[in-house]
Design an enzyme around this catalytic site. Sequence first.
Site, PDB file in Angstrom:
ATOM      1  N   ARG A 108       0.857  -1.231   0.070  1.00  0.00           N
ATOM      2  CA  ARG A 108      -0.058  -0.054  -0.097  1.00  0.00           C
ATOM      3  C   ARG A 108       0.810   1.226  -0.026  1.00  0.00           C
ATOM      4  NH1 ARG A 108      -4.471   1.795   4.525  1.00  0.00           N
ATOM      5  NH2 ARG A 108      -4.547   3.937   4.092  1.00  0.00           N
ATOM      6  N   ASN A 151     -10.557  -3.923  -0.870  1.00  0.00           N
ATOM      7  CA  ASN A 151     -10.733  -2.834  -1.816  1.00  0.00           C
ATOM      8  C   ASN A 151      -9.600  -3.042  -3.059  1.00  0.00           C
ATOM      9  OD1 ASN A 151     -12.299  -0.444  -1.035  1.00  0.00           O
ATOM     10  ND2 ASN A 151     -10.761  -0.054   0.803  1.00  0.00           N
ATOM     11  N   CYS A 182     -18.738  -1.264   1.469  1.00  0.00           N
ATOM     12  CA  CYS A 182     -17.980  -0.410   1.879  1.00  0.00           C
ATOM     13  C   CYS A 182     -18.736   0.522   3.168  1.00  0.00           C
ATOM     14  CB  CYS A 182     -17.734   0.783   0.730  1.00  0.00           C
ATOM     15  SG  CYS A 182     -16.869   2.429   1.371  1.00  0.00           S
ATOM     16  N   HIS A 201     -16.628   4.596  -3.721  1.00  0.00           N
ATOM     17  CA  HIS A 201     -15.757   5.868  -3.539  1.00  0.00           C
ATOM     18  C   HIS A 201     -15.826   6.696  -4.671  1.00  0.00           C
ATOM     19  CE1 HIS A 201     -12.719   3.500  -0.703  1.00  0.00           C
ATOM     20  NE2 HIS A 201     -13.861   3.396  -0.024  1.00  0.00           N
ATOM     21  N   TYR A 249     -14.452  10.857  -0.790  1.00  0.00           N
ATOM     22  CA  TYR A 249     -13.387  10.628  -1.680  1.00  0.00           C
ATOM     23  C   TYR A 249     -13.347  11.525  -3.022  1.00  0.00           C
ATOM     24  CZ  TYR A 249     -11.890   6.267   0.509  1.00  0.00           C
ATOM     25  OH  TYR A 249     -11.275   5.559   1.646  1.00  0.00           O
TER      26      TYR A 249
HETATM   27  P1  NAD Z   1      -4.395  -5.629   6.929  1.00  0.00           P
HETATM   28  O1  NAD Z   1      -3.198  -5.813   6.071  1.00  0.00           O
HETATM   29  O2  NAD Z   1      -4.270  -5.126   8.317  1.00  0.00           O
HETATM   30  O3  NAD Z   1      -5.284  -6.891   6.952  1.00  0.00           O
HETATM   31  C1  NAD Z   1      -5.380  -7.736   5.877  1.00  0.00           C
HETATM   32  C2  NAD Z   1      -5.008  -9.141   6.127  1.00  0.00           C
HETATM   33  O4  NAD Z   1      -4.990  -9.889   5.097  1.00  0.00           O
HETATM   34  C3  NAD Z   1      -3.434  -9.509   6.463  1.00  0.00           C
HETATM   35  O5  NAD Z   1      -3.466  -9.923   7.959  1.00  0.00           O
HETATM   36  C4  NAD Z   1      -2.958 -10.526   5.482  1.00  0.00           C
HETATM   37  O6  NAD Z   1      -2.063 -11.224   5.944  1.00  0.00           O
HETATM   38  C5  NAD Z   1      -3.928 -10.980   4.929  1.00  0.00           C
HETATM   39  N1  NAD Z   1      -4.100 -11.595   3.494  1.00  0.00           N
HETATM   40  C6  NAD Z   1      -3.365 -11.120   2.614  1.00  0.00           C
HETATM   41  N2  NAD Z   1      -3.597 -11.833   1.383  1.00  0.00           N
HETATM   42  C7  NAD Z   1      -4.621 -12.933   1.855  1.00  0.00           C
HETATM   43  C8  NAD Z   1      -4.952 -14.210   1.331  1.00  0.00           C
HETATM   44  N3  NAD Z   1      -4.617 -14.513   0.016  1.00  0.00           N
HETATM   45  N4  NAD Z   1      -5.610 -14.939   2.011  1.00  0.00           N
HETATM   46  C9  NAD Z   1      -5.952 -14.502   3.323  1.00  0.00           C
HETATM   47  N5  NAD Z   1      -5.368 -13.785   4.055  1.00  0.00           N
HETATM   48  C10 NAD Z   1      -4.675 -12.757   3.295  1.00  0.00           C
HETATM   49  O7  NAD Z   1      -5.397  -4.688   6.135  1.00  0.00           O
HETATM   50  P2  NAD Z   1      -6.507  -3.958   6.525  1.00  0.00           P
HETATM   51  O8  NAD Z   1      -6.173  -2.515   6.591  1.00  0.00           O
HETATM   52  O9  NAD Z   1      -7.226  -4.273   7.681  1.00  0.00           O
HETATM   53  O10 NAD Z   1      -7.401  -3.882   5.312  1.00  0.00           O
HETATM   54  C11 NAD Z   1      -8.163  -5.149   4.749  1.00  0.00           C
HETATM   55  C12 NAD Z   1      -8.781  -4.661   3.463  1.00  0.00           C
HETATM   56  O11 NAD Z   1      -9.930  -4.479   3.706  1.00  0.00           O
HETATM   57  C13 NAD Z   1      -8.035  -3.995   2.602  1.00  0.00           C
HETATM   58  O12 NAD Z   1      -8.225  -4.565   1.317  1.00  0.00           O
HETATM   59  C14 NAD Z   1      -8.696  -2.805   2.833  1.00  0.00           C
HETATM   60  O13 NAD Z   1      -8.682  -1.775   1.560  1.00  0.00           O
HETATM   61  C15 NAD Z   1     -10.045  -3.033   3.058  1.00  0.00           C
HETATM   62  N6  NAD Z   1     -10.955  -2.160   3.687  1.00  0.00           N
HETATM   63  C16 NAD Z   1     -12.045  -2.000   2.900  1.00  0.00           C
HETATM   64  C17 NAD Z   1     -13.126  -0.972   3.640  1.00  0.00           C
HETATM   65  C18 NAD Z   1     -14.162  -0.648   2.943  1.00  0.00           C
HETATM   66  O14 NAD Z   1     -14.814   0.320   2.942  1.00  0.00           O
HETATM   67  N7  NAD Z   1     -14.587  -1.451   1.610  1.00  0.00           N
HETATM   68  C19 NAD Z   1     -12.702  -0.359   4.822  1.00  0.00           C
HETATM   69  C20 NAD Z   1     -11.670  -0.737   5.366  1.00  0.00           C
HETATM   70  C21 NAD Z   1     -10.571  -1.829   4.896  1.00  0.00           C
HETATM   71  C1  G6P Z   2     -12.535   4.229   4.449  1.00  0.00           C
HETATM   72  C2  G6P Z   2     -12.941   3.522   3.421  1.00  0.00           C
HETATM   73  C3  G6P Z   2     -12.098   2.206   3.148  1.00  0.00           C
HETATM   74  C4  G6P Z   2     -10.598   2.432   3.238  1.00  0.00           C
HETATM   75  C5  G6P Z   2     -10.483   2.809   4.778  1.00  0.00           C
HETATM   76  C6  G6P Z   2      -9.116   3.246   4.945  1.00  0.00           C
HETATM   77  O1  G6P Z   2     -13.376   3.961   5.571  1.00  0.00           O
HETATM   78  O2  G6P Z   2     -14.119   3.203   3.157  1.00  0.00           O
HETATM   79  O3  G6P Z   2     -12.546   1.771   1.786  1.00  0.00           O
HETATM   80  O4  G6P Z   2      -9.964   1.359   3.043  1.00  0.00           O
HETATM   81  O5  G6P Z   2     -11.148   3.733   5.010  1.00  0.00           O
HETATM   82  O6  G6P Z   2      -8.787   3.540   6.171  1.00  0.00           O
HETATM   83  P1  G6P Z   2      -7.303   3.418   6.603  1.00  0.00           P
HETATM   84  O7  G6P Z   2      -7.327   3.617   8.206  1.00  0.00           O
HETATM   85  O8  G6P Z   2      -6.419   2.088   6.268  1.00  0.00           O
HETATM   86  O9  G6P Z   2      -6.655   4.476   5.925  1.00  0.00           O
HETATM   87 MN    MN Z   3     -14.792   1.954   1.318  1.00  0.00          MN
END
Ligand code: NAD
Ligand code: G6P
Ligand code: MN
Length: 426
Positions: A91, A145, A166, A197, A248
């Site tokens: 990232r 994401n 989301c 977004h 966004y």
């Molecule tokens: P993070 O890195 O803390 O956690 C993600 C985990 O996924 C890690 O522990 C990693 O080891 C694991 N991982 C990676 N590849 C994998 C696989 N193939 N199989 C199983 N596990 C696997 O990340 P985070 O900040 O907690 O975010 C997680 C995801 O959720 C990201 O893609 C982020 O963008 C998304 N997210 C989305 C929203 C939304 O609004 N849609 C909000 C928050 C986070």
């Molecule tokens: C928002 C969005 C997510 C995004 C996240 C990032 O809530 O909806 O899609 O991944 O925040 O937060 P962070 O704390 O990882 O920057």
């Molecule tokens: Mn989002």
Amino acid sequence: KLKLAVIGAGSTYTPELVEGIIKRRNELPVTELYLMDIDPLKLEIVGGLARRMMAASGMPARTVLTAELEEAVRGADFIICQIRVGKLAARIRDEQIPLRHDLIGQETTGAGGFMKALRTIPELSRIAGVIERLAPEAWLINFTNPSGIMAEMLLDRHRVKTIGLCNVPINMERDARKRIPPERAAGAAVEYVGLNHLSWVTEIYLDGKGILADQLRGNFPTYRPANLPKIDFEPELLRELGAIPSGYLTYYYYRERSLAHLKQEPRTRGEVCREIEAELLQLYRQPDLHEKPALLERRGGHLYSEAAISLVSAIYNDKKEEHVVNVRNQGALPFMEDRDVVEIRCLIDRNGARPLPMPHFANEHIIGMMRALKAYERLTVQAGLSGDRGLALQALLNHPLVGDYGKARTVLKEMLAANRAFLPHF
Ligand code: NAD
Ligand code: G6P
Ligand code: MN
Ligand code: MN
């Protein structure tokens, strides 16, 4: 038996999900919680807290930690996916490389979000294939994401039953509802339209009458997730749009200011998150901690679990409840293709999400933005699956935050080189 699996459970957001599961125990009687991650250390720490939370709740559920996708999804009823391919290190590169070329470096949109999509598409596609084989009846609720592009890929190329999620829509809706006198809130409706977004609240109806234009005459602070640059939309912009944009949209409406802001920051958001994550993991290790710590609120995912678990419950209980989610348009927005994934208000029941038709929607500004971004999203899915550099370049040229050929070519080359380990097919 009700089996729920979390893929990417080493995420520090997992205790948030677990809290949501415990909160809804009376309507969602989870009996098996499978927590799966490929990082054994994070799984042990985060899973350990999840276990203690579940135990403290007294819920009669089994919590299983596993590194095996097959074991986690086999026969599951609901699967929540929240993986980060390449983790925070990837990232941070997504954020830094575009900035070196005077492009906005953001994890879900622009060139950075594009790179995250290329890394994630093959992996999520593989996961979907396993789910189709071992849990064909399961609902895949995907947070990974860029969530809209992932939903587009899954619904276009897979049979899996899936909904893209989301936390922005639920926050925007709640924010809009603060404008309504509480005693009249029951008769109110919030109109929401967009892609993930890239979305807007376009009307607030009170007993059938639109009140947004009136509201916008005053000063109007809007919801901004913790991760976004602290730039407020000017009241005049909101009046001219006739809508409340998602945070966004700052990157689009204040492109130059956003870029300047990002460039003068000492660290990218991913670097900040790496620090918060280290602190969180330190807390999660404490054996006497049995609940989600307040520190998690510094991440952008406010109401993450409310969005996810309330959706799971609406499906499980056949609630016929309205949620804004990412699904195929199916004719709801006449200016988008039926198969296009859009972020739209849906009726949720045991068969999933059905978009509520908006046949009269006519804001040309929003329509144009959505169609341009949809072309970008479709090309990104094609590029991600095929490994075709030409398609990748076309996608970047369609993105309003990139657009320039020289920059697109340079940034693509650098990002592909930095991500070689994740992109054997490119
Ligand atoms: P993070 O890195 O803390 O956690 C993600 C985990 O996924 C890690 O522990 C990693 O080891 C694991 N991982 C990676 N590849 C994998 C696989 N193939 N199989 C199983 N596990 C696997 O990340 P985070 O900040 O907690 O975010 C997680 C995801 O959720 C990201 O893609 C982020 O963008 C998304 N997210 C989305 C929203 C939304 O609004 N849609 C909000 C928050 C986070
Ligand atoms: C928002 C969005 C997510 C995004 C996240 C990032 O809530 O909806 O899609 O991944 O925040 O937060 P962070 O704390 O990882 O920057
Ligand atoms: Mn989002
Ligand atoms: Mn079951």
